[in-house]
Design an enzyme around this catalytic site. Structure first.
Site: not given
Ligand code: NAD
Length: 455
Positions: A226, A260
């Site tokens: 997502e 999102c």
């Molecule tokens: P992010 O990608 O920075 O982090 C998400 C998660 O991934 C965190 O728990 C982080 O610690 C982990 N992570 C980071 N690098 C990683 C790696 N290399 N391997 C495994 N895990 C890793 O995103 P964020 O800032 O937490 O969230 C914001 C983003 O999420 C926005 O782009 C938003 O649109 C999206 N989002 C989408 C939905 C949806 O339903 N489509 C819902 C909520 C948020």
């Protein structure tokens, strides 16, 4: 790991991160627990979920405060998230049994063919911070109900909330080892992806989603992603202008634009453009930026802190340099913490980052268009495909336009909305797979084909 209050920039707490060996131990325990859990009584699972909902209701004030302190979500919006979360719990509790019911697809005198639905096993859930109850729960709850065990890594920006979710589920009767929390940031997320899991479910940004998908591909396990959006909205010339402007301003600035499915760009028919802009700016001026613990606040700080402030400055600077005008905001707020003024840009076009790259903050571009066709072309000019909204009093027009958009969710006269009964999915860069609805329950099962020769 330090947990910081984004409203003040001050540390709230320190907490130990997981390591490779602690994650491996949690997985081992989850593996053993899942063998029993997969055969547990379905009514017991349902009762645990209902007990979880009751515990949330009982502790709502403290839970909302924790979320507001670590993420900066205005307190009334933290309560809204918890209230809606309880409706999601109800949906999952009401619908998971159907997803597990065996289906007899053929029956003859000597042969029966049956599809059974089995859990995947132990799945990893790597989550985002912006709606931590929703996005964590979208995976944890259907996964547990369908007989899986879960290793849950909340975002490092919503760890305290993640710990609360797990504590309450354990209190509600979910066996300790069936649901384990993994604490840490990107490095710990990467370690979790390297474990021999049976499925990886991720909510977050596109680049991280790709990394998670690569890890899943190595093991050929199911993956759910997502991801982000650049969600467009169009106001046609037949709308009630003040009403459409108010709805779209709310869609753009709710949760400080960190949704999102936030409205990220608005196209307005040229014949109503000036009136729309005026009404939109008036709505934005009603927003109250301030202490998120104050119930009058409608715009909080940015959870990602300094990095996100720099990102918004970059987008606004790029737009200005290419000819955009700033009608409201445009800069950091002069106060401690990570606040950005609600910002409205006009004279924008698709050469600007603000109309192409996810903003994820309180900044919006409004653009005039000459026709429905022009609006459609611009709405489709993106690599994302999460949601799109059309405001018009003509149902046929909305139907025609929305059918042409390559998105997972289509909104007519509404926006920034999620329903537990409808599938939530992104197309292209916005993701892969589905959460919510019955599809989002089935995602945690795998079919087994039974060929039963009866004689
Ligand atoms: P992010 O990608 O920075 O982090 C998400 C998660 O991934 C965190 O728990 C982080 O610690 C982990 N992570 C980071 N690098 C990683 C790696 N290399 N391997 C495994 N895990 C890793 O995103 P964020 O800032 O937490 O969230 C914001 C983003 O999420 C926005 O782009 C938003 O649109 C999206 N989002 C989408 C939905 C949806 O339903 N489509 C819902 C909520 C948020």
């Amino acid at each position: 790991m330090k947990i910081v209050n984004p409203a003040t920039g001050e540390p709230l707490r320190s907490i130990d991160e997981d390591t490779q060996s602690s994650i491996a131990q949690k997985l081992e325990r989850a593996r053993r627990a899942q063998r029993e859990w997969r055969n547990s009584d379905l009514s017991m699972r349902k009762a645990a979920l209902r007990a979880f909902s009751k515990l949330i209701e009982a502790e709502q004030a403290e839970l909302a405060q924790t979320l507001t302190l670590e993420v900066g979500k205005p307190i009334t919006q933290s309560h809204n998230e918890l209230n809606s979360f309880r409706k999601r719990i109800e949906f999952f509790a009401d619908h998971f049994e159907v997803a597990l019911a065996p289906e007899v697809v053929a029956r003859a005198a000597d042969l029966e063919e049956v599809i059974a639905h089995e859990p995947l096993g132990v799945v990893g859930n790597i989550s985002a911070w912006n709606y931590p109850y929703f996005v964590g729960g979208n995976v944890i709850l259907p996964a547990l109900l369908t007989g899986n065990a879960v290793l849950y890594k909340p975002s490092e920006l919503a760890t305290l909330t993640g710990l609360e979710v797990v504590r309450l589920l354990h209190c509600a009767g979910i066996p300790q080892d069936c649901l384990a929390v993994v604490v840490g940031g990107a490095a710990v997320g990467k370690l979790l992806c390297e474990q021999p899991l049976n499925g990886l479910f991720f909510t977050g940004s596109v680049p991280t989603g790709r990394a998670v998908a690569r890890a899943a591909a190595e093991r050929l396990i199911p993956v759910g992603l997502e991801l982000g959006g650049k969600d467009p909205a169009y106001a046609a010339q037949d709308v009630d202008v003040p009403r459409a402007a108010a709805a779209l301003a709310d869609g753009a600035f709710y949760n400080t634009g960190q949704s999102c499915c936030a409205v990220e760009r608005v196209y307005v028919h040229q014949s109503i453009y000036d009136r729309f802009v005026e009404a939109f700016v008036a709505e934005v001026q009603k927003l109250r930026l301030g202490d998120p613990l104050d119930s009058a606040t409608t715009l909080g700080p940015l959870a990602r802190g300094e990095a996100q402030l720099a990102h918004l400055e970059q987008q606004v600077g790029d737009a200005r340099a290419k000819g955009a005008r700033v009608l409201a905001g445009g800069k950091r707020a002069a106060r401690p913490g990570f606040f950005f003024e609600p910002t409205v840009l006009v004279d924008v076009d698709h050469s600007m980052q603000v109309m192409r790259d996810e903003t994820f903050g309180p900044v919006i571009g409004l653009m005039s268009v000459a026709s429905d066709e022009a609006a459609l072309e611009l709405m489709n000019d993106t690599d994302y495909g999460l949601t799109a909204a059309v405001y018009t009093s003509d149902a046929a027009r909305a139907q025609r336009l929305l059918a042409e958009l390559d998105v997972g969710s289509a909104y007519w006269n509404c926006c920034d909305r999620v329903s537990p009964a409808l599938p939530w999915s992104g197309r292209r860069n916005s993701g892969l797979g589905t959460t919510l609805s019955t599809y989002g329950i089935e995602a945690f099962t795998q079919p087994k084909a039974w060929h039963k020769r009866l004689v």
